[in-house]
Design a protein around this motif. Structure first.
Motif, mmCIF file in Angstrom:
data_model
loop_
_atom_site.group_PDB
_atom_site.id
_atom_site.type_symbol
_atom_site.label_atom_id
_atom_site.label_comp_id
_atom_site.label_asym_id
_atom_site.label_seq_id
_atom_site.Cartn_x
_atom_site.Cartn_y
_atom_site.Cartn_z
ATOM 1 N N ILE A 33 0.857 -1.189 0.000
ATOM 2 C CA ILE A 33 0.000 0.000 0.000
ATOM 3 C C ILE A 33 0.888 1.232 0.000
ATOM 4 O O ILE A 33 1.986 1.216 0.558
ATOM 5 N N LYS A 34 0.402 2.276 -0.628
ATOM 6 C CA LYS A 34 1.089 3.570 -0.620
ATOM 7 C C LYS A 34 0.176 4.544 0.105
ATOM 8 O O LYS A 34 -0.973 4.714 -0.272
ATOM 9 N N ILE A 35 0.712 5.153 1.154
ATOM 10 C CA ILE A 35 -0.066 6.062 1.996
ATOM 11 C C ILE A 35 0.555 7.445 1.943
ATOM 12 O O ILE A 35 1.738 7.623 2.242
ATOM 13 N N LYS A 36 -0.247 8.435 1.581
ATOM 14 C CA LYS A 36 0.191 9.831 1.559
ATOM 15 C C LYS A 36 0.217 10.333 2.992
ATOM 16 O O LYS A 36 -0.778 10.243 3.708
ATOM 17 N N THR A 37 1.369 10.861 3.411
ATOM 18 C CA THR A 37 1.524 11.337 4.785
ATOM 19 C C THR A 37 1.757 12.844 4.812
ATOM 20 O O THR A 37 1.917 13.477 3.766
ATOM 21 N N SER A 38 1.818 13.381 6.012
ATOM 22 C CA SER A 38 2.149 14.795 6.193
ATOM 23 C C SER A 38 3.605 14.951 6.634
ATOM 24 O O SER A 38 3.980 15.987 7.188
ATOM 25 N N ALA A 39 4.424 13.944 6.392
ATOM 26 C CA ALA A 39 5.841 13.993 6.772
ATOM 27 C C ALA A 39 6.532 15.157 6.077
ATOM 28 O O ALA A 39 6.206 15.497 4.944
ATOM 29 N N ILE A 40 7.490 15.751 6.769
ATOM 30 C CA ILE A 40 8.163 16.937 6.231
ATOM 31 C C ILE A 40 9.669 16.739 6.097
ATOM 32 O O ILE A 40 10.253 17.079 5.083
ATOM 33 N N LEU A 63 9.604 5.591 3.439
ATOM 34 C CA LEU A 63 8.952 6.874 3.202
ATOM 35 C C LEU A 63 9.798 7.694 2.249
ATOM 36 O O LEU A 63 10.990 7.875 2.470
ATOM 37 N N ASP A 64 9.183 8.189 1.193
ATOM 38 C CA ASP A 64 9.843 9.093 0.255
ATOM 39 C C ASP A 64 9.531 10.510 0.715
ATOM 40 O O ASP A 64 8.378 10.946 0.649
ATOM 41 N N ASN A 65 10.534 11.237 1.185
ATOM 42 C CA ASN A 65 10.300 12.586 1.718
ATOM 43 C C ASN A 65 9.829 13.572 0.655
ATOM 44 O O ASN A 65 9.115 14.514 0.973
ATOM 45 N N GLU A 66 10.244 13.380 -0.586
ATOM 46 C CA GLU A 66 9.816 14.307 -1.641
ATOM 47 C C GLU A 66 8.331 14.193 -1.929
ATOM 48 O O GLU A 66 7.640 15.190 -2.053
ATOM 49 N N THR A 67 7.839 12.967 -2.048
ATOM 50 C CA THR A 67 6.417 12.759 -2.359
ATOM 51 C C THR A 67 5.564 12.644 -1.102
ATOM 52 O O THR A 67 4.347 12.713 -1.182
ATOM 53 N N LYS A 68 6.228 12.414 0.046
ATOM 54 C CA LYS A 68 5.562 12.197 1.332
ATOM 55 C C LYS A 68 4.736 10.902 1.337
ATOM 56 O O LYS A 68 3.792 10.758 2.094
ATOM 57 N N ILE A 69 5.101 9.961 0.481
ATOM 58 C CA ILE A 69 4.360 8.701 0.373
ATOM 59 C C ILE A 69 5.138 7.585 1.063
ATOM 60 O O ILE A 69 6.313 7.353 0.784
ATOM 61 N N ALA A 70 4.437 6.902 1.963
ATOM 62 C CA ALA A 70 5.000 5.733 2.639
ATOM 63 C C ALA A 70 4.564 4.491 1.872
ATOM 64 O O ALA A 70 3.369 4.291 1.629
ATOM 65 N N THR A 71 5.522 3.695 1.462
ATOM 66 C CA THR A 71 5.238 2.423 0.816
ATOM 67 C C THR A 71 5.405 1.351 1.881
ATOM 68 O O THR A 71 6.461 1.241 2.502
ATOM 69 N N ILE A 72 4.339 0.590 2.095
ATOM 70 C CA ILE A 72 4.338 -0.419 3.150
ATOM 71 C C ILE A 72 3.899 -1.755 2.564
ATOM 72 O O ILE A 72 2.887 -1.840 1.878
ATOM 73 N N LYS A 73 4.683 -2.799 2.859
ATOM 74 C CA LYS A 73 4.299 -4.159 2.507
ATOM 75 C C LYS A 73 3.897 -4.846 3.804
ATOM 76 O O LYS A 73 4.581 -4.715 4.825
#
Length: 119
Positions: A33-40, A63-73
């Motif tokens: 799953i890819k989850i959009k986060t508010s990570a900065i 977590l990709d800091n540029e897109t703020k998307i966490a990829t979780i398996k």
């Protein structure tokens, strides 16, 4: 006697086939799953990755800091997307449409709060 041996052979083959199907169904299915986060910032990345990897059923998190998307398996028999979003929320970050837990958000360092430029 031949009929009995054939019957036993057929029954054995059928049982082996059913066993194979049962084993295949019991294998743990892994989803991504890819989850959009508010990570900065990097601290957000570290917080999310280091905590979510210990959630039940999680096999991978990045977590990709540029897109703020966490990829979780994760193992589907152990957890689900809603639980993963809630876990991120409890760390003080938004997760898709699940808002950050207010108490956890209030405890975040200033650089990890929304609207703050980390640079």
């Amino acid at each position: 006697m031949k009929i009995t041996m054939k019957s036993i052979l057929i029954a054995t083959i059928l049982l082996l086939g059913i066993s194979e199907i049962s084993i295949a169904q019991n294998k743990k299915k892994i989803e991504e799953i890819k989850i959009k986060t508010s990570a900065i910032c990097g601290m957000c990345k570290e917080r999310i990755e280091s905590n979510i990897k210990f959630e039940k059923g999680v096999t991978f998190v990045e977590l990709d800091n540029e897109t703020k998307i966490a990829t979780i398996k994760y193992r589907t028999k152990k957890t689900n997307p809603d639980n993963l979003r809630k876990a991120i929320s409890k760390l003080g970050h938004d997760a898709d449409d699940v808002m950050a837990d207010k108490k956890a958000y209030d405890k975040l360092p200033a650089c990890c709060k929304k609207g703050v430029d980390p640079h």
